[in-house]
Scaffold this motif. Structure first.
Motif, PDB file in Angstrom:
ATOM      1  N   GLY A  91      38.982 104.432  70.134  1.00  0.00           N
ATOM      2  CA  GLY A  91      38.910 103.937  71.359  1.00  0.00           C
ATOM      3  C   GLY A  91      38.892 102.331  71.557  1.00  0.00           C
ATOM      4  N   ILE A 127      43.404  96.689  65.867  1.00  0.00           N
ATOM      5  CA  ILE A 127      43.589  97.626  66.889  1.00  0.00           C
ATOM      6  C   ILE A 127      44.056  98.923  66.514  1.00  0.00           C
ATOM      7  CG2 ILE A 127      44.524  98.005  69.162  1.00  0.00           C
ATOM      8  CD1 ILE A 127      42.734  95.693  69.302  1.00  0.00           C
ATOM      9  N   ASN A 128      43.667  99.940  66.978  1.00  0.00           N
ATOM     10  CA  ASN A 128      43.741 101.312  66.470  1.00  0.00           C
ATOM     11  C   ASN A 128      45.384 101.693  66.797  1.00  0.00           C
ATOM     12  OD1 ASN A 128      41.279 101.753  65.538  1.00  0.00           O
ATOM     13  ND2 ASN A 128      40.577 102.267  67.272  1.00  0.00           N
ATOM     14  N   GLY A 129      45.899 101.253  67.847  1.00  0.00           N
ATOM     15  CA  GLY A 129      47.467 101.402  68.011  1.00  0.00           C
ATOM     16  C   GLY A 129      48.214 100.181  67.903  1.00  0.00           C
ATOM     17  N   PRO A 130      49.452 100.214  68.162  1.00  0.00           N
ATOM     18  CA  PRO A 130      50.367  99.139  68.203  1.00  0.00           C
ATOM     19  C   PRO A 130      49.703  97.980  69.324  1.00  0.00           C
ATOM     20  CG  PRO A 130      51.603 100.709  69.488  1.00  0.00           C
ATOM     21  CD  PRO A 130      50.153 101.510  68.968  1.00  0.00           C
ATOM     22  N   THR A 131      49.995  96.855  69.118  1.00  0.00           N
ATOM     23  CA  THR A 131      49.608  95.631  69.751  1.00  0.00           C
ATOM     24  C   THR A 131      50.825  95.139  70.324  1.00  0.00           C
ATOM     25  OG1 THR A 131      47.653  95.216  69.091  1.00  0.00           O
ATOM     26  CG2 THR A 131      48.342  93.310  70.327  1.00  0.00           C
ATOM     27  N   TYR A 132      51.229  94.919  71.614  1.00  0.00           N
ATOM     28  CA  TYR A 132      52.421  94.283  72.140  1.00  0.00           C
ATOM     29  C   TYR A 132      52.167  92.948  72.423  1.00  0.00           C
ATOM     30  CZ  TYR A 132      53.956  99.202  72.122  1.00  0.00           C
ATOM     31  OH  TYR A 132      54.231 100.567  71.758  1.00  0.00           O
ATOM     32  N   VAL A 133      53.159  92.366  72.186  1.00  0.00           N
ATOM     33  CA  VAL A 133      53.265  90.912  73.128  1.00  0.00           C
ATOM     34  C   VAL A 133      54.534  90.790  73.898  1.00  0.00           C
ATOM     35  CG1 VAL A 133      53.713  88.480  72.517  1.00  0.00           C
ATOM     36  CG2 VAL A 133      52.432  89.698  70.841  1.00  0.00           C
ATOM     37  N   VAL A 134      54.370  90.286  75.196  1.00  0.00           N
ATOM     38  CA  VAL A 134      55.369  90.454  76.177  1.00  0.00           C
ATOM     39  C   VAL A 134      55.884  88.959  76.222  1.00  0.00           C
ATOM     40  CG1 VAL A 134      55.985  91.135  78.449  1.00  0.00           C
ATOM     41  CG2 VAL A 134      54.505  92.653  77.150  1.00  0.00           C
ATOM     42  N   ILE A 139      59.711  92.331  74.280  1.00  0.00           N
ATOM     43  CA  ILE A 139      58.669  93.218  73.903  1.00  0.00           C
ATOM     44  C   ILE A 139      58.486  93.358  72.311  1.00  0.00           C
ATOM     45  CG2 ILE A 139      57.193  95.120  74.229  1.00  0.00           C
ATOM     46  CD1 ILE A 139      58.197  95.644  76.907  1.00  0.00           C
TER      47      ILE A 139
ATOM     48  N   GLU B  22      58.827 105.071  73.304  1.00  0.00           N
ATOM     49  CA  GLU B  22      58.281 105.426  71.844  1.00  0.00           C
ATOM     50  C   GLU B  22      57.598 106.459  71.735  1.00  0.00           C
ATOM     51  OE1 GLU B  22      56.190 101.823  70.936  1.00  0.00           O
ATOM     52  OE2 GLU B  22      57.757 100.424  70.836  1.00  0.00           O
ATOM     53  N   GLU B  33      46.530 105.243  72.436  1.00  0.00           N
ATOM     54  CA  GLU B  33      45.892 103.935  72.579  1.00  0.00           C
ATOM     55  C   GLU B  33      46.465 102.707  72.067  1.00  0.00           C
ATOM     56  OE1 GLU B  33      42.203 105.001  70.086  1.00  0.00           O
ATOM     57  OE2 GLU B  33      42.234 102.936  69.980  1.00  0.00           O
ATOM     58  N   PHE B  34      46.727 101.662  72.795  1.00  0.00           N
ATOM     59  CA  PHE B  34      47.630 100.381  72.153  1.00  0.00           C
ATOM     60  C   PHE B  34      46.944  99.539  73.152  1.00  0.00           C
ATOM     61  CE2 PHE B  34      49.656 102.437  75.952  1.00  0.00           C
ATOM     62  CZ  PHE B  34      50.034 101.247  76.656  1.00  0.00           C
ATOM     63  N   ALA B  35      47.369  98.062  72.874  1.00  0.00           N
ATOM     64  CA  ALA B  35      47.133  97.031  73.325  1.00  0.00           C
ATOM     65  C   ALA B  35      48.014  96.094  73.828  1.00  0.00           C
ATOM     66  CB  ALA B  35      46.137  96.158  72.304  1.00  0.00           C
ATOM     67  N   VAL B  36      47.807  95.182  74.655  1.00  0.00           N
ATOM     68  CA  VAL B  36      48.710  94.249  75.101  1.00  0.00           C
ATOM     69  C   VAL B  36      48.042  92.640  74.889  1.00  0.00           C
ATOM     70  CG1 VAL B  36      50.169  93.221  77.085  1.00  0.00           C
ATOM     71  CG2 VAL B  36      49.890  95.875  76.688  1.00  0.00           C
ATOM     72  N   LYS B  46      44.409 102.552  77.322  1.00  0.00           N
ATOM     73  CA  LYS B  46      44.608 103.999  76.863  1.00  0.00           C
ATOM     74  C   LYS B  46      45.420 105.048  77.796  1.00  0.00           C
ATOM     75  CE  LYS B  46      40.052 103.422  75.016  1.00  0.00           C
ATOM     76  NZ  LYS B  46      38.612 103.676  75.227  1.00  0.00           N
ATOM     77  N   LYS B 114      52.527  92.508  82.553  1.00  0.00           N
ATOM     78  CA  LYS B 114      52.875  92.744  81.201  1.00  0.00           C
ATOM     79  C   LYS B 114      52.613  94.344  80.688  1.00  0.00           C
ATOM     80  CE  LYS B 114      51.880  88.083  79.506  1.00  0.00           C
ATOM     81  NZ  LYS B 114      50.884  87.263  78.766  1.00  0.00           N
ATOM     82  N   LYS B 117      55.181  96.660  82.303  1.00  0.00           N
ATOM     83  CA  LYS B 117      56.349  96.616  81.083  1.00  0.00           C
ATOM     84  C   LYS B 117      56.135  97.324  79.852  1.00  0.00           C
ATOM     85  CE  LYS B 117      58.568  92.225  82.577  1.00  0.00           C
ATOM     86  NZ  LYS B 117      58.630  90.966  82.670  1.00  0.00           N
ATOM     87  N   VAL B 118      55.133  97.187  79.204  1.00  0.00           N
ATOM     88  CA  VAL B 118      54.780  97.814  77.951  1.00  0.00           C
ATOM     89  C   VAL B 118      54.690  99.354  78.323  1.00  0.00           C
ATOM     90  CG1 VAL B 118      53.263  98.391  76.112  1.00  0.00           C
ATOM     91  CG2 VAL B 118      53.646  96.054  76.857  1.00  0.00           C
ATOM     92  N   HIS B 121      58.218 100.774  78.778  1.00  0.00           N
ATOM     93  CA  HIS B 121      58.855 100.609  77.226  1.00  0.00           C
ATOM     94  C   HIS B 121      58.234 101.776  76.488  1.00  0.00           C
ATOM     95  CE1 HIS B 121      59.930  98.952  73.469  1.00  0.00           C
ATOM     96  NE2 HIS B 121      58.847  99.176  73.027  1.00  0.00           N
ATOM     97  N   ARG B 122      57.095 101.999  76.697  1.00  0.00           N
ATOM     98  CA  ARG B 122      56.340 103.220  75.762  1.00  0.00           C
ATOM     99  C   ARG B 122      56.739 104.425  76.199  1.00  0.00           C
ATOM    100  NH1 ARG B 122      53.146 102.861  71.402  1.00  0.00           N
ATOM    101  NH2 ARG B 122      51.483 104.362  71.219  1.00  0.00           N
TER     102      ARG B 122
END
Lengths: 219, 345
Positions: A91, A127-134, A139, B22, B33-36, B46, B114, B117-118, B121-122
């Motif tokens: 988390g 980061i434990n999951g993917p990191t997105y760049v917009v 994306i 995805e 969990e993911f990040a932007v 999350k 953002k 959008k993610v 997308h996900r």
């Protein structure tokens, strides 16, 4: 630019103790058998709640043996550790940490020891999951996480089992690490990282200054 | 012929890959969990709860800098029925980076875009999205929804004590606080916090600094806690420190963000989304605590209800709540949200 500079300075300071003390070792006049302790430990970020592991190798640079009137022997060591650690925080993130510094340890004739160390290092979080760049409608993903510097103060105590059995050059120890991660956004981040582990003393020939002291005489 | 078939299959595969979401594994107890990334910050998101419902509620926390952890703690009922997207804004909560970037209100609104959008997308288009904004996050949500066609991404908006007129918050607190204190004293409430509040109001006819505003907000929260009718909730427990959420990150981010005086002043001295409110035409649910002193229902919620462009709009007043109605009355809060989603999905 400021971040690059701070990372450079951190890396320089990280290895400065190693460079500094390796000079001293070559100046030494006593060649003796000194063990090189290597330890592996469970490292739990935030009071053991987040699992991790730490590997440390120590270069002992000075040992002082004190003989008391009661003929009990106390050994004080000064060493340069190199630590490689990792933790996983569900988390939040995971991180690899590399640090070095200076530590001191007092070993009593009973096998009880205690000590402290101060380390400076770098860490890389993930980061434990993917990191997105917009970017507009595009994306994409990148490797999340960043580089940081860290300062870590450690306090340890433990038991040297070789005092009970010579053929067992192993110590058990618990350690409390207080780590400051910087720069964290625009501030700093505290970690409390207890450790519990085993230390194995590899018998290596080393050049280390060793002093013998008693209440009355210095040998 | 074989080459043509292969080419056709390749195109189909390409289309499937490029259009597909995805996340395929839906669950009644999902955890994703993911990040932007935003200007030196990796903002954590999350998605938790029931993704099989195919309804995702994106939560925009308040503060600024509060993080989504308080809401998450009291949203267990919502998680069982719907999915929650818990987003920690830049320099807030668990969001991390070695550079805070420029803090402006527009950046926070752009970041919301953002994240939307993610999420789309996900999770793909078959999910329905609702936006829920609390306090300052409610204000940012209004700023986002009221711009262009942004609201088309959502089935509805849940405004939880949201401040569309952020620059008026401190002034409304100075009006509401002495009135509420007078009512409590008349009822025989002898809590010392009431006198402290009166003293503060007497000494401060106008809030001029960030420090004064911060103190006023704390005084309001302190008085709310002493009102008998307000249901008590606990914020700090052992799990707060040792759970998945990085509480130390929250503390670091919160204290650092509130030191950015230019940003705090931009929010609470300059920002006003009143002109955006009539643009919002999607179904709207407004949830407010009857004893919310931090953000007065009479001054903020009623104005919002009058201005909002939605024809489908409803105000739910939580009779035993302050500023955190989801924590004061989680049952009432859940039923209000559930009724709204069932009606509008």
């Amino acid at each position: 630019m400021m971040i690059k500079n701070s990372i450079f300075i951190t890396v320089f300071l990280l290895f400065a103790p190693v460079l500094l003390f390796s000079q001293k070792v070559t100046d030494s006049f006593n060649t003796i058998e000194v063990n090189t302790p290597v330890s592996i430990s469970y490292l739990g970020d935030y009071l053991f709640s987040k699992p991790g592991v730490n590997l440390t190798i120590e270069n002992t640079i000075r040992q002082t043996i004190l003989t008391k009137k009661s003929s009990k022997i106390v050994t004080r060591s000064v060493y340069v550790p190199i630590n490689l650690g990792w933790y996983y925080h569900k988390g939040y993130n995971s991180a690899i940490m590399l640090s070095s510094g200076i530590g001191c340890r007092t070993l009593r004739s009973t096998g009880l020891f205690y000590g402290s160390a101060l380390n400076l290092g770098v860490m890389r979080t993930f980061i434990n999951g993917p990191t997105y760049v917009v970017n507009g409608e595009d994306i994409s993903t990148v490797t999340g996480g960043y580089f940081y510097g860290n300062i870590m103060a450690s306090f340890e105590t433990g038991w040297d089992l070789s005092k009970c059995r010579k053929s067992l050059p192993v110590s058990t120890f618990v350690k409390l690490n207080a780590l400051i991660q910087f720069p964290y956004n625009s501030g700093i981040l505290f970690h409390i990282m207890p450790e519990i582990g085993l230390r194995y003393a590899i018998p290596l020939k080393d050049k280390t200054k060793q002093y013998y002291k008693s209440k009355t005489q210095k040998i | 012929m074989k080459t043509k078939i292969n080419g056709f299959l390749f195109i189909i595969l390409l289309l499937l890959v490029s259009c597909s979401k995805e996340i395929d594994d839906l669950s009644i107890d999902a955890y994703d969990e993911f990040a932007v990334r935003s200007d030196g910050n990796d903002m954590l998101v999350k998605v938790v709860g029931n993704t099989e419902s195919k309804i995702i509620i994106l939560f925009v926390h308040g503060g600024p800098g509060e993080g989504s952890w308080i809401f998450s703690k009291y949203a267990e009922q919502i998680k069982k029925k719907y999915a929650l997207a818990l987003w920690d804004q830049a320099n807030s909560g668990s969001t991390q980076g070695n550079n805070s970037g420029d803090c402006t209100v527009q950046r926070y609104i752009d970041d919301l875009g953002k994240v939307v959008k993610v999420l789309k997308h996900r999770y793909g288009d078959e999910h329905e999205f609702y936006l829920m904004g609390h306090s300052c996050g409610g204000g940012f949500s209004v700023g986002y929804l009221g711009t262009g066609s942004n609201q088309n991404d959502f089935k509805g908006f849940i405004n939880v004590a949201g401040a569309h007129k952020l620059k008026a918050v401190k002034d409304y607190q100075l009006i509401e606080l002495p009135q509420r204190v007078a009512i409590e004293i008349a009822k025989g409430n002898t809590a010392k916090e009431l006198q402290t509040a009166l003293d503060f109001c007497n000494d401060h006819k106008e809030i001029k600094t960030v420090e004064e505003f911060s103190e006023l907000s704390l005084v309001c929260a302190g008085v709310t806690d002493k009102i008998d009718s307000v249901h008590v909730y606990s914020l700090i427990e052992a799990s707060t420190f040792l759970g998945d959420y990085s509480f130390f990150s929250y503390l670091s981010n919160w204290s650092s963000l509130w030191k950015k005086e230019d940003f705090i002043r931009e929010i609470f001295w300059e920002t006003d989304f009143t002109d955006k409110v009539p643009n919002i035409t999607i179904p709207t649910l407004v949830i407010w605590g009857k004893f919310d002193i931090n953000l007065s229902k009479q001054l903020m919620a009623d104005e919002y209800m009058n201005l909002v462009g939605s024809t489908d709009k409803k105000l739910v007043l939580c009779e035993h709540s302050g500023h955190y109605s989801f924590a004061n009355e989680p049952d009432v809060f859940f039923h209000a949200v559930d009724d709204f989603i069932q009606r509008t999905k």
